[in-house]
Write a protein that holds these residues in place. Sequence first.
Motif, mmCIF file in Angstrom:
data_model
loop_
_atom_site.group_PDB
_atom_site.id
_atom_site.type_symbol
_atom_site.label_atom_id
_atom_site.label_comp_id
_atom_site.label_asym_id
_atom_site.label_seq_id
_atom_site.Cartn_x
_atom_site.Cartn_y
_atom_site.Cartn_z
ATOM 1 N N SER A 1 0.704 -1.239 -0.052
ATOM 2 C CA SER A 1 -0.041 -0.120 -0.058
ATOM 3 C C SER A 1 0.584 1.330 -0.052
ATOM 4 C CB SER A 1 -0.984 0.006 1.247
ATOM 5 O OG SER A 1 -1.902 -1.031 1.249
ATOM 6 N N ARG A 2 1.929 1.142 0.770
ATOM 7 C CA ARG A 2 2.977 2.494 0.821
ATOM 8 C C ARG A 2 3.501 2.698 -0.531
ATOM 9 N NH1 ARG A 2 6.665 1.059 4.789
ATOM 10 N NH2 ARG A 2 8.199 0.816 3.335
ATOM 11 N N THR A 3 4.048 1.560 -1.077
ATOM 12 C CA THR A 3 4.747 1.519 -2.339
ATOM 13 C C THR A 3 3.922 2.111 -3.591
ATOM 14 O OG1 THR A 3 6.091 -0.352 -1.731
ATOM 15 C CG2 THR A 3 5.885 0.258 -3.954
ATOM 16 N N LEU A 4 2.476 1.526 -3.472
ATOM 17 C CA LEU A 4 1.356 2.117 -4.350
ATOM 18 C C LEU A 4 1.074 3.550 -4.177
ATOM 19 C CD1 LEU A 4 0.051 1.305 -7.040
ATOM 20 C CD2 LEU A 4 -1.747 0.348 -5.814
ATOM 21 N N ARG A 5 0.869 3.939 -3.190
ATOM 22 C CA ARG A 5 0.702 5.510 -2.752
ATOM 23 C C ARG A 5 1.762 6.355 -3.166
ATOM 24 N NH1 ARG A 5 -2.091 3.032 2.248
ATOM 25 N NH2 ARG A 5 -4.618 3.088 1.839
ATOM 26 N N GLU A 6 2.959 5.704 -3.068
ATOM 27 C CA GLU A 6 4.136 6.570 -3.458
ATOM 28 C C GLU A 6 4.184 6.779 -4.955
ATOM 29 O OE1 GLU A 6 7.434 4.784 -1.765
ATOM 30 O OE2 GLU A 6 6.975 5.520 0.237
ATOM 31 N N GLU A 7 3.724 5.561 -5.661
ATOM 32 C CA GLU A 7 3.927 5.657 -7.159
ATOM 33 C C GLU A 7 2.849 6.501 -7.678
ATOM 34 O OE1 GLU A 7 4.030 2.319 -10.843
ATOM 35 O OE2 GLU A 7 3.982 1.747 -8.780
ATOM 36 N N LEU A 8 1.664 6.684 -6.901
ATOM 37 C CA LEU A 8 0.489 7.516 -7.306
ATOM 38 C C LEU A 8 0.902 8.996 -7.289
ATOM 39 C CD1 LEU A 8 -2.647 5.890 -5.898
ATOM 40 C CD2 LEU A 8 -2.052 5.965 -8.174
ATOM 41 N N ASP A 9 1.940 9.224 -6.268
ATOM 42 C CA ASP A 9 2.262 10.642 -6.117
ATOM 43 C C ASP A 9 3.371 10.820 -7.137
ATOM 44 O OD1 ASP A 9 2.952 13.133 -5.333
ATOM 45 O OD2 ASP A 9 3.331 12.460 -3.165
ATOM 46 N N LEU A 10 3.087 11.622 -8.165
ATOM 47 C CA LEU A 10 4.085 12.051 -9.312
ATOM 48 C C LEU A 10 5.185 12.862 -8.609
ATOM 49 C CD1 LEU A 10 1.996 11.938 -12.410
ATOM 50 C CD2 LEU A 10 3.258 10.015 -11.341
ATOM 51 N N SER A 11 4.787 13.658 -7.821
ATOM 52 C CA SER A 11 5.651 14.778 -7.269
ATOM 53 C C SER A 11 6.735 14.223 -6.440
ATOM 54 C CB SER A 11 5.170 15.691 -6.258
ATOM 55 O OG SER A 11 4.516 15.309 -5.261
ATOM 56 N N LEU A 12 6.483 12.827 -5.930
ATOM 57 C CA LEU A 12 7.386 12.024 -5.159
ATOM 58 C C LEU A 12 8.532 11.433 -6.444
ATOM 59 C CD1 LEU A 12 8.689 10.848 -2.643
ATOM 60 C CD2 LEU A 12 6.844 9.020 -3.043
ATOM 61 N N GLU A 13 7.776 11.005 -7.580
ATOM 62 C CA GLU A 13 8.663 10.496 -8.393
ATOM 63 C C GLU A 13 9.622 11.459 -9.149
ATOM 64 O OE1 GLU A 13 8.471 8.621 -13.074
ATOM 65 O OE2 GLU A 13 6.572 8.493 -11.732
#
Length: 585
Positions: A229-241
Amino acid sequence: MDRASGVWATRAWGWLRAAPVSIVGPMSVLDVLFAARDLGRLQEIASTFARHGLGDVVQRMGLSGPLERAGRALHWSGADQLREMPTHERVRRALEQLGPTFVKFGQLLATRPDLLSPDWITEFERLHQAVTPVPFAELLPQLEEDLGADPRELFEGFDETPLAAGSIGQVHSARLSDGRRVVLKIRRPGIRAKVEADLRLLERFAELTEQELPELRRYRPVQMVRLFSRTLREELDLSLEARNTELIGRNLADDEFVEVPEVIDEFTRERLLVLAFVDGVSAGEWAHEHEPGTGEGPLLAARGADAILKMIFVDGIYHADPHPGNVFFQPQARLVLLDCGMVGRLSERRREEFMNLLVAVFKRDERRVVAVLLDWAGDEEEVDTELLAQDARAFIDRYHGAKLGDVDLQAVLGDVVDMVRENGLILPADMSSLIRVFALLDNLGRELDPDFDLTSKIQPMAERAIREQHSLLNVLGRQTEDLAGLVRELPRDLRQLFDKARRGKLRLEVRVNRLPEFGDRITESANRVTVGMITAALIVGTSIAMTVDKGPMLLGIPVLGLLGFLTSCAVGAGLLWSILRSGRR
């Protein structure tokens, strides 16, 4: 018995198929599991599994009845045609139909050979989702909200036809006002709400599994789903990418042959990532057009491997998905790393443990191998350490006499994974990710250069890291740091200890491993003594009864006394036979 039969997928599927009709108890599944807002998605998930011939699992989970009572009929049609397929193939097809959350969860499981058997791993590696691009008219309101204006006014030559589309977002090309070409990665509208609903369901199913299926608790489904869940939520946040891309770019700044695209911060948001356009040929296309070992292939393989290994062993943060589609080649053997949405992080301690494992293998130190594996697995009470040590000896013997540069790293790591799985251990997530990256790197390197040797690339880094790790200065530094940490934390630990004692919550737990067996033997012995005493009393009593000349007689002996005496003898003979048998065991 096959020790590999403890594989997570096999056990999980067997438990689900054999579980009681409802594994949640007397309360309604819908009351216990899901909020009303997720009811529609739950019906979709249950119907998809039913259509793929997995309806028995839906029923065993107790979902079909409550859903139908809530007015949500399940769709069972089409299951007969799929029943002939292997179970893992039907599960893979169901995950693909359920969308990005379940596809990515299956892809995560495909990176866990310590949990899944090879046939499930192979099947889940095929997971992909055919994605239809979102029409630009549906993207426009979100883009206007993020940018504060129509993107066609902010960018020149904005192309409304996407270059590519994925499960999370799609890519469009445009130009800045200064003429530079850029690409816009735009998150699909409404995807976060659907993903969050899926994650809520997955998290609750994981909690339910740990509560109701004790056999599966050791595989830590709650921890696994939370990490996912944490990994997927991070992937949804393009600013984090964007931040990951900038960080990796800074770490690679001194490498003139490897780069990442520049982030255009002015336009980047949580739902929008704008990068400088990168021209080149993907590694997959290049390998398809060139014979292995020809042209710049060997040089590209060497430079790519050096860059990834530096990220892993020096920087501690690395590109976690270097598959051929995410690596572009440019003239003069230059490389560009794309899509930094998935990054791996490796702490200094974990890097040391990995190096220690390699050193232990080649120095035949089975004790250190076992110590590293147990440390990775955490608190596993049911591990047979003697059996693990035997496997470690056999594992080490396979590489006896070999030098680090002379072995196949994939083979070594594959043997480690097999040993972990067969002994019921679980690798930490960061090590599973690292092993996957090594496999991707090795496979891509061999496509470019048949003589590519990843181990020889790791060897100098490993030797340098080991020398630094065991240097007197570093050893003293670590010991000083550990001692300082102990002194800092001691008052807090003592305070917590005294607080627990004052509240009556301090418990002292003593475990004697063989005490239950000893207690069983004491109980068995006491039972035998009791039976022996009763038998002796019966023999004495019936012997006296046989001297009484009253009642029915047989051959001059009272019948009741004779029967009692014979019964006592039979009980005594049985007790004697039981004692003799236990002595032989």
